[in-house]
Enzyme design. Structure first.
Site, PDB file in Angstrom:
ATOM      1  N   CYS A 151      60.987  98.070  32.456  1.00 51.18           N
ATOM      2  CA  CYS A 151      61.739  98.752  31.377  1.00 51.18           C
ATOM      3  C   CYS A 151      62.461 100.085  31.684  1.00 51.18           C
ATOM      4  O   CYS A 151      63.739 100.359  31.205  1.00 51.18           O
ATOM      5  CB  CYS A 151      60.872  98.624  29.828  1.00 51.18           C
ATOM      6  SG  CYS A 151      60.684  97.064  29.249  1.00 51.18           S
TER       7      CYS A 151
ATOM      8  N   HIS B 240      61.864  89.895  26.027  1.00 59.02           N
ATOM      9  CA  HIS B 240      62.671  89.741  27.162  1.00 59.02           C
ATOM     10  C   HIS B 240      62.140  89.141  28.438  1.00 59.02           C
ATOM     11  O   HIS B 240      61.082  88.941  28.664  1.00 59.02           O
ATOM     12  CB  HIS B 240      62.930  91.417  27.583  1.00 59.02           C
ATOM     13  CG  HIS B 240      63.836  92.304  26.807  1.00 59.02           C
ATOM     14  ND1 HIS B 240      63.675  93.507  26.556  1.00 59.02           N
ATOM     15  CD2 HIS B 240      65.016  92.018  26.010  1.00 59.02           C
ATOM     16  CE1 HIS B 240      64.939  94.111  25.812  1.00 59.02           C
ATOM     17  NE2 HIS B 240      65.411  93.225  25.443  1.00 59.02           N
TER      18      HIS B 240
ATOM     19  N   ARG C 188      66.302  88.493  21.882  1.00 62.34           N
ATOM     20  CA  ARG C 188      67.448  89.650  22.152  1.00 62.34           C
ATOM     21  C   ARG C 188      68.578  89.404  22.729  1.00 62.34           C
ATOM     22  O   ARG C 188      69.382  90.257  22.675  1.00 62.34           O
ATOM     23  CB  ARG C 188      66.712  90.793  22.799  1.00 62.34           C
ATOM     24  CG  ARG C 188      65.369  91.258  22.410  1.00 62.34           C
ATOM     25  CD  ARG C 188      65.499  92.449  21.437  1.00 62.34           C
ATOM     26  NE  ARG C 188      64.323  93.166  20.731  1.00 62.34           N
ATOM     27  CZ  ARG C 188      63.933  94.308  21.319  1.00 62.34           C
ATOM     28  NH1 ARG C 188      65.002  94.920  22.290  1.00 62.34           N
ATOM     29  NH2 ARG C 188      62.750  95.006  20.984  1.00 62.34           N
TER      30      ARG C 188
ATOM     31  N   ASP D 210      64.422 105.230  22.524  1.00 59.22           N
ATOM     32  CA  ASP D 210      64.076 104.116  23.573  1.00 59.22           C
ATOM     33  C   ASP D 210      65.128 104.270  24.616  1.00 59.22           C
ATOM     34  O   ASP D 210      65.198 103.299  25.521  1.00 59.22           O
ATOM     35  CB  ASP D 210      64.203 102.680  23.006  1.00 59.22           C
ATOM     36  CG  ASP D 210      63.214 102.323  22.146  1.00 59.22           C
ATOM     37  OD1 ASP D 210      62.145 102.757  22.208  1.00 59.22           O
ATOM     38  OD2 ASP D 210      63.469 101.219  21.253  1.00 59.22           O
TER      39      ASP D 210
ATOM     40  N   ARG E 252      69.315 101.166  18.369  1.00 63.79           N
ATOM     41  CA  ARG E 252      69.516 100.784  20.034  1.00 63.79           C
ATOM     42  C   ARG E 252      70.923 101.173  20.096  1.00 63.79           C
ATOM     43  O   ARG E 252      71.372 101.071  21.477  1.00 63.79           O
ATOM     44  CB  ARG E 252      68.755  99.989  20.557  1.00 63.79           C
ATOM     45  CG  ARG E 252      67.181 100.164  20.467  1.00 63.79           C
ATOM     46  CD  ARG E 252      66.336  99.493  21.586  1.00 63.79           C
ATOM     47  NE  ARG E 252      66.605 100.156  22.733  1.00 63.79           N
ATOM     48  CZ  ARG E 252      66.141  99.475  23.906  1.00 63.79           C
ATOM     49  NH1 ARG E 252      65.450  98.488  23.900  1.00 63.79           N
ATOM     50  NH2 ARG E 252      66.216 100.059  25.270  1.00 63.79           N
TER      51      ARG E 252
END
Length: 275
Positions: free
Chosen positions: A269, A165, A136, A65, A90
């Site tokens: 993103c 998000h 998140r 990611d 992550r």
């Protein structure tokens, strides 16, 4: 108002979906890395054709990611607030971003104490930082950002897990030139269903002329777009946004990032902004 931007991106050489940390990630759907690379390259080349510069992170085989560079932190002028990721898969990305910024000579770097995922949940306008939380990012993240940057922060509560998000539910179209004192500056587009009733009321008050998106365009991740103040690079499937953007004087630039959508990400993103 258009101005050239500087972006941070990372090639998806190691892109894959081997874990599921949002509703978009389906382990049964195969990923075509070559297609992901081709689509990502189209986005990078699009930015450069529009007059922007692109810096690139080196991909890491254990961080699929890392392509989603918007999540690595928030930079304003000489200060960087590094991310503190919500999921252990992550965690390593935060270190990669911190090392890159320090190599660039940025000494004003602070790793966040409270969970936040960078520009995934922070959006910049001329007057404020808009800060999403609920999935998140911690409810304490907006206060931490306000203290660090010395800029007023507007906290917005996300309530639909599909829009985990802020950058999946809202895009700053024009961060606004300096205007009259007390006057709202900048404009946004957003999907109301992603926000709590109180947050929707705040957005209506702050941005009465906002482009309000339909659910179909939000589900195409149409809010996960990048604007330079004139061009709006957005997922090509968000067709319902094209005419409304043109009516407001913007030039939509549709692009296909469907392969990266399998991990729940799209244009924004993949694009961290270096301010």
């Amino acid at each position: 108002m258009y101005r050239p931007r500087r972006y941070l991106m990372c090639p998806p050489e190691h892109f894959r979906v081997t874990y599921s940390i949002n509703p978009w990630m389906d382990l049964t759907k195969p990923v075509d890395v070559r297609l992901a690379m081709a689509q990502w390259s189209d986005l990078r080349d699009c930015y450069r054709s529009l007059g922007h510069s692109v810096d690139e992170l080196t991909p890491h085989p254990d961080l699929p990611d890392l392509v989603f560079t918007a999540n690595g932190g928030l930079q304003l002028e000489d200060r960087v607030l590094g991310a503190r990721f919500a999921h252990p898969e992550r965690y390593g990305e935060a270190t990669v971003h911190e090392e890159w910024h320090r190599e660039q000579g940025r000494t004003e770097f602070q790793r966040a104490q409270h969970t936040n995922e960078g520009e995934g949940d922070f959006a910049v306008t001329a007057d404020w930082l808009l800060a999403g939380h609920g999935f998140r990012s911690s409810p304490l993240a907006p206060q931490e950002a306000q203290e660090y940057f010395g800029r007023p922060v507007i906290a917005l509560d996300l309530v639909d897990p599909r829009f985990y998000h802020l950058d999946t539910a809202l895009c700053v179209l024009d961060d606004g030139p300096d205007g009259e004192e007390g006057r709202t500056r900048g404009t946004v587009m957003y999907y109301p269903g992603a926000f709590s009733p109180g947050s929707r009321a705040v957005l209506r008050r702050l941005f009465p002329d906002a482009l309000v998106a339909a659910e179909s365009d939000a589900l195409a991740l149409g809010m996960n777009a990048v604007s330079d103040g004139h061009h709006v690079v957005l997922p090509q499937a968000a067709v319902g946004l094209l005419d409304p953007l043109r009516e407001r004087g913007f030039e939509p630039v549709p692009i296909d990032l469907s392969e990266l959508l399998k991990a729940g990400g799209s244009v924004k993103c993949c694009t961290g902004e270096l301010r």
